[in-house]
Scaffold this motif. Structure first.
Motif, mmCIF file in Angstrom:
data_model
loop_
_atom_site.group_PDB
_atom_site.id
_atom_site.type_symbol
_atom_site.label_atom_id
_atom_site.label_comp_id
_atom_site.label_asym_id
_atom_site.label_seq_id
_atom_site.Cartn_x
_atom_site.Cartn_y
_atom_site.Cartn_z
ATOM 1 N N ASP A 1 0.827 -1.204 0.000
ATOM 2 C CA ASP A 1 0.000 0.000 0.000
ATOM 3 C C ASP A 1 0.865 1.258 0.000
ATOM 4 O O ASP A 1 0.587 2.223 -0.703
ATOM 5 C CB ASP A 1 -0.942 0.011 1.203
ATOM 6 C CG ASP A 1 -1.970 -1.112 1.142
ATOM 7 O OD1 ASP A 1 -2.153 -1.707 0.052
ATOM 8 O OD2 ASP A 1 -2.574 -1.404 2.192
ATOM 9 N N GLU A 2 1.915 1.236 0.784
ATOM 10 C CA GLU A 2 2.816 2.373 0.908
ATOM 11 C C GLU A 2 3.547 2.673 -0.406
ATOM 12 O O GLU A 2 3.713 3.832 -0.780
ATOM 13 C CB GLU A 2 3.831 2.040 2.007
ATOM 14 C CG GLU A 2 4.648 3.158 2.533
ATOM 15 C CD GLU A 2 5.609 2.632 3.596
ATOM 16 O OE1 GLU A 2 6.704 2.153 3.226
ATOM 17 O OE2 GLU A 2 5.247 2.689 4.783
ATOM 18 N N GLY B 1 2.597 2.256 -3.381
ATOM 19 C CA GLY B 1 1.714 2.895 -4.356
ATOM 20 C C GLY B 1 1.807 4.404 -4.282
ATOM 21 O O GLY B 1 1.846 5.087 -5.314
ATOM 22 N N HIS B 2 1.885 4.930 -3.071
ATOM 23 C CA HIS B 2 2.013 6.382 -2.888
ATOM 24 C C HIS B 2 3.383 6.875 -3.364
ATOM 25 O O HIS B 2 3.475 7.918 -4.005
ATOM 26 C CB HIS B 2 1.788 6.765 -1.424
ATOM 27 C CG HIS B 2 0.434 6.408 -0.907
ATOM 28 N ND1 HIS B 2 -0.718 7.027 -1.336
ATOM 29 C CD2 HIS B 2 0.057 5.467 -0.018
ATOM 30 C CE1 HIS B 2 -1.753 6.495 -0.726
ATOM 31 N NE2 HIS B 2 -1.321 5.540 0.071
ATOM 32 N N LEU B 3 4.412 6.118 -3.034
ATOM 33 C CA LEU B 3 5.760 6.502 -3.455
ATOM 34 C C LEU B 3 5.899 6.436 -4.977
ATOM 35 O O LEU B 3 6.488 7.317 -5.596
ATOM 36 C CB LEU B 3 6.800 5.606 -2.776
ATOM 37 C CG LEU B 3 8.266 5.954 -3.016
ATOM 38 C CD1 LEU B 3 8.583 7.379 -2.552
ATOM 39 C CD2 LEU B 3 9.149 4.949 -2.284
ATOM 40 N N ALA C 1 3.489 6.819 -7.172
ATOM 41 C CA ALA C 1 2.736 7.953 -7.733
ATOM 42 C C ALA C 1 3.542 9.243 -7.592
ATOM 43 O O ALA C 1 3.595 10.059 -8.524
ATOM 44 C CB ALA C 1 1.387 8.083 -7.042
ATOM 45 N N ARG C 2 4.189 9.409 -6.461
ATOM 46 C CA ARG C 2 5.034 10.600 -6.252
ATOM 47 C C ARG C 2 6.190 10.616 -7.248
ATOM 48 O O ARG C 2 6.518 11.657 -7.825
ATOM 49 C CB ARG C 2 5.548 10.574 -4.814
ATOM 50 C CG ARG C 2 6.325 11.777 -4.406
ATOM 51 C CD ARG C 2 6.667 11.676 -2.941
ATOM 52 N NE ARG C 2 7.700 12.639 -2.601
ATOM 53 C CZ ARG C 2 8.390 12.606 -1.485
ATOM 54 N NH1 ARG C 2 8.152 11.683 -0.572
ATOM 55 N NH2 ARG C 2 9.322 13.506 -1.267
#
Length: 161
Positions: free
Chosen positions: A80-81, A83-85, A87-88
């Motif tokens: 899950d984590e 995915g944010h990285l 996208a960033r």
């Protein structure tokens, strides 16, 4: 479980490329210096995109499906984590993937690269320290069960967690 040595090698390659990008940033003097930076960013993007895909397809699913509770939980959190990285990182690449953008706002590029690359390095170190050893444990447990099953003539072994 995927070959962790190839994931670790990708970590090493990503960190080496980040080091090269930082070295180029430190030597940046003219707009012509932006082109080599853009090439190195493209190489880093290739490494990371491949790495993210391998983790999502070959590392997280077997860990999540394993009977190793800690490994399964950690894999869910890391999946899950990341995915944010990811996208960033993709937003960063969308903004800075060409030398014209870098040359036009080098100070901002330097700042954003520093912030993103610190997050990437942190992630790499946490994966190496925390996630990969759990993946090895989960894989060893799975392999041990398969060995036990084979010794028992295909019967279902008892599972310890």
């Amino acid at each position: 479980m995927t070959n962790l040595s190839s994931l670790r090698a990708q970590h090493d390659a990503a960190e080496a490329m980040i080091d090269q990008i930082f070295a180029d940033i430190a030597r940046y003097r003219t707009d012509k210096d932006a082109f080599p930076l853009s090439l190195k960013l493209a190489r880093l993007a290739g490494i990371l995109r491949t790495h993210f895909a391998l983790e999502n397809q070959m590392l997280y699913p077997p860990m999540i499906e394993s009977d190793h509770r800690e490994a399964a939980l950690m894999a869910r959190i890391y999946r899950d984590e990341v995915g944010h990285l990811r996208a960033r990182f993709e937003r960063f690449m969308g903004r800075w993937s060409n030398s014209t953008a870098i040359a036009g706002a080098c100070r901002q590029f330097r700042f954003e690269a520093g912030m993103l690359f610190a997050a990437l390095r942190d992630r790499i170190h946490r994966e190496n320290r925390d996630l990969f050893p759990l993946a090895e444990e989960a894989g060893a447990r799975r392999d041990g069960l398969a060995f036990t099953r084979a010794l028992q003539g295909g019967g279902e072994p008892s599972r310890a967690s």
